[in-house]
Design an enzyme around this catalytic site. Sequence first.
Site, PDB file in Angstrom:
ATOM      1  CE1 TYR A   1      -4.464  -1.012   0.028  1.00 41.78           C
ATOM      2  CE2 TYR A   1      -3.290  -2.994   0.694  1.00 41.78           C
ATOM      3  CZ  TYR A   1      -4.430  -2.382   0.197  1.00 41.78           C
ATOM      4  OH  TYR A   1      -5.514  -3.129  -0.131  1.00 41.78           O
TER       5      TYR A   1
ATOM      6  CD  GLU B   1      -6.769  -6.084   0.655  1.00 40.00           C
ATOM      7  OE1 GLU B   1      -5.537  -5.976   0.820  1.00 40.00           O
ATOM      8  OE2 GLU B   1      -7.424  -5.285  -0.046  1.00 40.00           O
TER       9      GLU B   1
HETATM   10  C1  HEM Z   1      -6.306   2.292  -1.422  1.00 33.10           C
HETATM   11  C2  HEM Z   1      -5.602   1.584  -2.295  1.00 33.10           C
HETATM   12  C3  HEM Z   1      -6.190   0.750  -3.389  1.00 33.10           C
HETATM   13  C4  HEM Z   1      -7.354   0.920  -4.080  1.00 33.10           C
HETATM   14  C5  HEM Z   1      -8.382   2.003  -3.933  1.00 33.10           C
HETATM   15  C6  HEM Z   1      -7.448  -0.161  -5.037  1.00 33.10           C
HETATM   16  C7  HEM Z   1      -8.505  -0.322  -5.920  1.00 33.10           C
HETATM   17  C8  HEM Z   1      -8.651  -1.410  -6.753  1.00 33.10           C
HETATM   18  C9  HEM Z   1      -9.800  -1.669  -7.593  1.00 33.10           C
HETATM   19  C10 HEM Z   1     -11.013  -0.770  -7.716  1.00 33.10           C
HETATM   20  C11 HEM Z   1      -9.590  -2.810  -8.246  1.00 33.10           C
HETATM   21  C12 HEM Z   1     -10.540  -3.498  -9.243  1.00 33.10           C
HETATM   22  C13 HEM Z   1     -11.389  -4.499  -8.506  1.00 33.10           C
HETATM   23  C14 HEM Z   1     -12.379  -5.211  -9.411  1.00 33.10           C
HETATM   24  O1  HEM Z   1     -13.477  -4.688  -9.634  1.00 33.10           O
HETATM   25  O2  HEM Z   1     -12.043  -6.256  -9.916  1.00 33.10           O
HETATM   26  C15 HEM Z   1      -8.297  -3.303  -7.842  1.00 33.10           C
HETATM   27  C16 HEM Z   1      -7.694  -4.433  -8.345  1.00 33.10           C
HETATM   28  C17 HEM Z   1      -6.370  -4.703  -8.148  1.00 33.10           C
HETATM   29  N1  HEM Z   1      -5.523  -4.098  -7.251  1.00 33.10           N
HETATM   30 FE1  HEM Z   1      -5.944  -2.585  -6.037  1.00 33.10          FE
HETATM   31  N2  HEM Z   1      -6.352  -0.946  -4.933  1.00 33.10           N
HETATM   32  C18 HEM Z   1      -5.562  -0.428  -3.936  1.00 33.10           C
HETATM   33  C19 HEM Z   1      -4.355  -0.932  -3.510  1.00 33.10           C
HETATM   34  C20 HEM Z   1      -3.660  -1.922  -4.161  1.00 33.10           C
HETATM   35  C21 HEM Z   1      -2.322  -2.356  -3.812  1.00 33.10           C
HETATM   36  C22 HEM Z   1      -1.498  -1.856  -2.639  1.00 33.10           C
HETATM   37  C23 HEM Z   1      -1.963  -3.294  -4.722  1.00 33.10           C
HETATM   38  C24 HEM Z   1      -0.646  -4.009  -4.808  1.00 33.10           C
HETATM   39  C25 HEM Z   1       0.308  -3.639  -5.606  1.00 33.10           C
HETATM   40  C26 HEM Z   1      -3.087  -3.476  -5.626  1.00 33.10           C
HETATM   41  C27 HEM Z   1      -3.140  -4.361  -6.682  1.00 33.10           C
HETATM   42  C28 HEM Z   1      -4.283  -4.666  -7.395  1.00 33.10           C
HETATM   43  C29 HEM Z   1      -4.323  -5.668  -8.437  1.00 33.10           C
HETATM   44  C30 HEM Z   1      -3.150  -6.509  -8.918  1.00 33.10           C
HETATM   45  C31 HEM Z   1      -5.640  -5.692  -8.908  1.00 33.10           C
HETATM   46  C32 HEM Z   1      -6.193  -6.544 -10.055  1.00 33.10           C
HETATM   47  C33 HEM Z   1      -5.945  -5.775 -11.319  1.00 33.10           C
HETATM   48  C34 HEM Z   1      -6.484  -6.430 -12.551  1.00 33.10           C
HETATM   49  O3  HEM Z   1      -7.001  -7.552 -12.499  1.00 33.10           O
HETATM   50  O4  HEM Z   1      -6.386  -5.790 -13.603  1.00 33.10           O
HETATM   51  N3  HEM Z   1      -4.089  -2.633  -5.252  1.00 33.10           N
HETATM   52  N4  HEM Z   1      -7.757  -2.443  -6.923  1.00 33.10           N
END
Ligand code: HEM
Length: 403
Positions: free
Chosen positions: A98, A140
């Site tokens: 994060y 998580e």
């Molecule tokens: C406050 C911080 C964060 C927010 C608001 C956020 C938001 C999101 C959202 C909206 C999605 C799409 C979910 C869906 O509808 O499938 C997502 C997917 C994902 N997030 Fe986060 N995220 C955050 C932090 C992180 C962190 C720290 C990581 C690690 C590096 C991360 C890695 C991912 C990955 C790998 C996906 C899947 C992407 C894909 O399938 O294209 N996220 N996140």
Amino acid sequence: MLSDKSRPVIQATLPVVGAHIKDIAEQFYRHMFTTHPELLDGTFNRGNQAQGTQQLALAGSVAAFATALVKTPGHLPENLLARIAHKHASLAIQPEQYEIVHDNLMWAIGEVLGDAVTPEVAAAWDDVYWLMAYTLIHVERGLYSARAVRPQTVWRKWEVEKKIPETEDVVTFVLKRIDDRVVKPSLPGQYITVQVRMPDGTRQPRQYSLSRADRGEQRQFTVKRVYGGGKPDGEVSTLLHTTVNVGDLLTISVPYGAVVLDDYSGRPMVFASAGIGITPIAGMLSHLAAAGSHLPIMLLHADHNEESVALRGQIVDDIARLPKASIYVWYEQGNDSRLPVRGVFPGRMDISQVRLPNNASYHLCGPVPFMREVRSALIDRGVPPRDIQYEVFGPELWEADYD
Ligand code: HEM
Ligand SMILES: Cc1cc2nc3c(=O)[nH]c(=O)nc-3n(C[C@H](O)[C@H](O)[C@H](O)COP(=O)(O)OP(=O)(O)OC[C@H]3O[C@@H](n4cnc5c(N)ncnc54)[C@H](O)[C@@H]3O)c2cc1C
């Protein structure tokens, strides 16, 4: 909760951030993948990056969360947070990551908005970020502990026991466990993330719904091969179809997914699916059949024709084991059926052609326009939105109200 100092600043800057949020999300990912290229190996889905859908999902979610903080502070968007947290858990996201997202997101806000980002504005958005981040980290942590894993142990190898052709472009994989670590049964409607190594050496993750109930010894999922039709063919679905065979090992996550069946409610259940959207629904029906459910159940399914209905043998068997279950189908080509269905209609699904039970709960899965249409038709008929759940086969693009 948002601090008294940040609230007016967020309220005042939401419209300008909202107007530039797509740019911010694009700059954010570009910068993050330059500073942390390892995130493109096994963590992020490059198909979603190429299509721009993940950028929109991130932007929409941050804006929706910030809007909720200022407009309905006692009421944060639970569905949004749950969906993101389950997706993160299925990708083994760690709390320490994060910091990386924070630094790159704040950099992107500064880059796009320039001088408008005074120290006061930066501090207020920092406040929003960490409120969202800690909420996600907390959810998580609960998801990992409920499955008795840590981010480091989310992934494990399973062996392909069966590869079953379903239709011209759909195959089912049945995996069996090959180690003796604790494995918990999946919940009805959940998915796993499959992580495969691509020919260029990079690993790529994709989610697949579990299409049959399991006791933890096996996992079954069903994959449609994606043809590009002018754009590139789908890389992971093609690789699974063409190169993964019985006896091979596949790396998959433990099951996650927030859209799960609540079969304790005692209410009738209606499932509406289209095409490959049948997969989580088949999983749910299989759980209901295994549990010996006596609830009234209706499956409404739309497809090209009968030959293109994946998992039809399994579904018909499960429906036969459920005393109050029936199937209705809509086919774009033809309007007859050799399956034991209660009704078959030509064309696209039109729910006014069937008598829906009162007080039912609804689960939808299929292309987004299909789900939007069915959901609207249900709401027009007086079904409360809280009784309709749906699964999107891609990032959910939250449409926020920025003003
Ligand atoms: C406050 C911080 C964060 C927010 C608001 C956020 C938001 C999101 C959202 C909206 C999605 C799409 C979910 C869906 O509808 O499938 C997502 C997917 C994902 N997030 Fe986060 N995220 C955050 C932090 C992180 C962190 C720290 C990581 C690690 C590096 C991360 C890695 C991912 C990955 C790998 C996906 C899947 C992407 C894909 O399938 O294209 N996220 N996140
Ligand atoms: C919760 C969930 C459950 C799912 N369950 C299932 C399931 O049960 N069964 C199933 O089959 N699928 C399921 N999916 C979808 C699955 O995860 C994959 O998205 C799907 O298999 C396509 O992956 P791919 O790697 O083959 O395609 P990708 O390579 O990711 O391509 C996806 C699309 O992007 C386009 N694209 C790629 N590169 C570019 C580019 N450079 N420019 C323009 N367009 C481009 C491709 O043409 C294609 O249309 C699910 C998804 C989710 C999120």
